[in-house]
Motif scaffolding. Structure first.
Motif: not given
Length: 523
Positions: A23-34
């Motif tokens: 699970a990934v939490t605390g996202i404030t803006a769209d992002t991707t895995v680089s």
């Protein structure tokens, strides 16, 4: 942002890998895995992003939704770099269950099967082409294993499989192409209606021994005089021609459909061709066929015949029978190629000829979905045509209620191609004919049964006629027609397959355009 380990996962249709859920939490803006790494700086390239449980194919983790990563790996330490610039680490507990099923096998490909209609598929044959980098696999026949994954529990079991059509490509190695091992694998799959299921192809174990699977498919005899049987039927081949000579319906019926009357007496006559003054000839008249090969394994037995039509050297024909373990249909594929123009009285396919005593009645499915039946004794008798049916009729059944014996023909695929341009010249239909026998055939051009039977019709050369049908031996009961309908629909719309491989480390990170005649920017 924070990462939280949820669980280890087994392959499923939406994520067909062994791996972990994070699970990934605390996202404030769209992002991707680089970038994603595991133990010993191993690059983890197969990473799926899910938003609220739905796979995001663009890989975007969005704010204000539940985000989850599923990563193909069994590593204990994972580092994830995001396009936002953040780098996060997470520790994963050891794999305790649903881990890598065959530890001695290094690689695993997934086949996601999709059942596109509302009919449960039971033991449906799957023939899947596979291609992997050559240095991953030495001997597909010896090394490959197929594993079924239970959709509900993730429990896994090895199932019988059959590897064939093995070949290598070793042309060159660069950013465009790599040496490749090719093979086909066959197995039986069961998938619930309107559902998906994963089957796994394990490979890459140079110490593996060749498997020795036992199924209810058996082949006995020598040469062309073979007997093939499974739980549903016993088939005997015609020794001179290699065609189907007899079929005994098992299933508690124990009655034998056969012909054994005129000329060669076998059941499967077509393709056939009649251009007077040359005599009428059929594939059942081969004695012997120019080419005859048999592939026998635990999943299927394939009988292949091909060459020129007897007495017609310009007509090329082929016939392939497929018999399967734990599967009722016998699949028959035929092709007939005319290499030059001909004037004919008969050009036919899909002919099955059976004994009159086991064919008291005939049934077929109309185009409006209704079933229709007729007593054979009520139909016009040879030389008058018994019953003409549309060429698109899905199936026809021949049966005897007293003996509870039924043999149906399901029509799966049909193609007619004129390869030098223009329209093909055919007058396609099905018909039932009643005499001392009963037969069904598909004429493409045909004047022999009609009120002007001396007409001779022109057939174009450089044309190819292909058809795939299935014979369905069954017990005649109240549900028989519905069972034929389900079998026909399944044959016409087989399980859809999608092969999913792990991404190899040698795959370039940038897009490699194909080798084109002229440069073109595809991005």
């Amino acid at each position: 942002m924070e990462l939280k380990f949820i669980s280890h996962v087994y392959p499923t249709p939406d994520f067909p890998y062994f791996g972990v859920r994070i699970a990934v939490t605390g996202i404030t803006a769209d992002t991707t895995v680089s970038h994603c790494e595991g133990n010993n700086f191993k690059w983890l390239r197969d990473v799926y992003v899910f938003n609220n449980g739905i796979h995001n194919r663009k890989g975007i983790l969005s704010a204000n939704v539940y985000n989850e990563l599923r990563i193909a790996c069994n590593d204990s330490e994972i580092n994830v770099a995001f396009s936002s610039g953040e780098l996060l680490e997470i520790s994963c507990p050891p794999v305790e269950e649903n881990g890598w099923f065959l530890p001695a096998w290094k690689y695993c490909a997934a086949i996601v099967l999709d059942n596109p209609n509302d009919i449960d598929r039971e033991n449906e044959p799957v023939h899947q082409p596979i291609a992997v980098y050559l240095d991953r696999l030495a001997d597909p026949v010896r090394e490959v294993r197929v594993v079924a994954v239970c959709p509900e529990t993730g429990n896994m079991r090895e199932i019988p499989s059959q590897v064939y059509n093995v070949s290598k490509w070793e042309g060159f190695a660069d950013k465009h192409c790599q040496p490749t091992m090719n093979f086909d694998v066959a197995f039986s799959a069961s998938v619930k209606a309107n559902a998906k299921r994963v089957y796994l192809i394990f490979y890459g174990n140079p110490n593996a021994e060749k498997p020795n699977y036992k199924t209810n498919l058996t082949v006995s005899g020598e040469g062309r005089a073979l007997t093939i049987e499974n739980a549903f039927y016993r088939v005997k081949l015609h020794e001179p021609s290699g065609g189907i000579d007899e079929m005994t319906v098992k299933q508690g019926v124990n009655q034998t459909f056969a012909h054994h009357l005129e000329t060669n007496g076998s059941m499967n006559w077509s393709p056939d061709f009649y251009a007077p003054p040359t005599p009428w000839n059929h594939i059942s008249d081969w004695d012997p066929p120019e080419n005859f090969e048999v592939d026998i394994g635990p999943v299927f037995a394939m009988v292949k015949r091909w060459g020129t039509m007897p007495m017609y050297d310009d007509v090329k024909i082929s016939v392939t029978y497929l018999f399967y373990a734990d599967y009722r249909p016998i699949v028959i594929s035929t092709s007939m190629e005319l290499t030059k123009d001909r004037d004919v009285i008969a050009l036919r396919g899909s002919e099955i000829v059976v004994n009159r005593e086991l064919t008291q009645e005939i049934a077929w499915r109309n185009m409006d979905g209704t079933y229709e039946t007729a007593c054979a004794s009520d139909l016009p008798r040879h030389p008058t045509m018994g019953k003409r049916l549309p060429g698109s009729t899905p199936w026809v059944a021949l049966y005897n209620r007293e003996y509870e014996a039924l043999l149906a023909v399901a029509y799966i695929e049909n193609a007619n191609v004129r390869r030098d341009g223009g329209l093909e010249r055919i007058d396609q239909h099905l018909y039932v004919h009643v005499g001392p026998w009963v037969y069904i055939a598909r004429p493409l051009l045909y004047t022999f049964v009609g009120n002007n039977p001396q007409r001779v019709m022109h057939a174009y050369g450089n044309t190819l006629h292909y058809e795939k049908i299935a014979w369905l031996p069954m017990r005649m009961n109240e549900s028989a027609f519905d069972d034929i309908e389900d079998a026909t629909n399944s044959l016409r719309l087989p399980l859809q397959t999608c092969v999913v491989l792990d991404t190899d480390e040698r795959v370039p990170t940038e897009w490699i355009p194909p080798i084109l005649l002229a440069e073109f920017d595809e991005l």
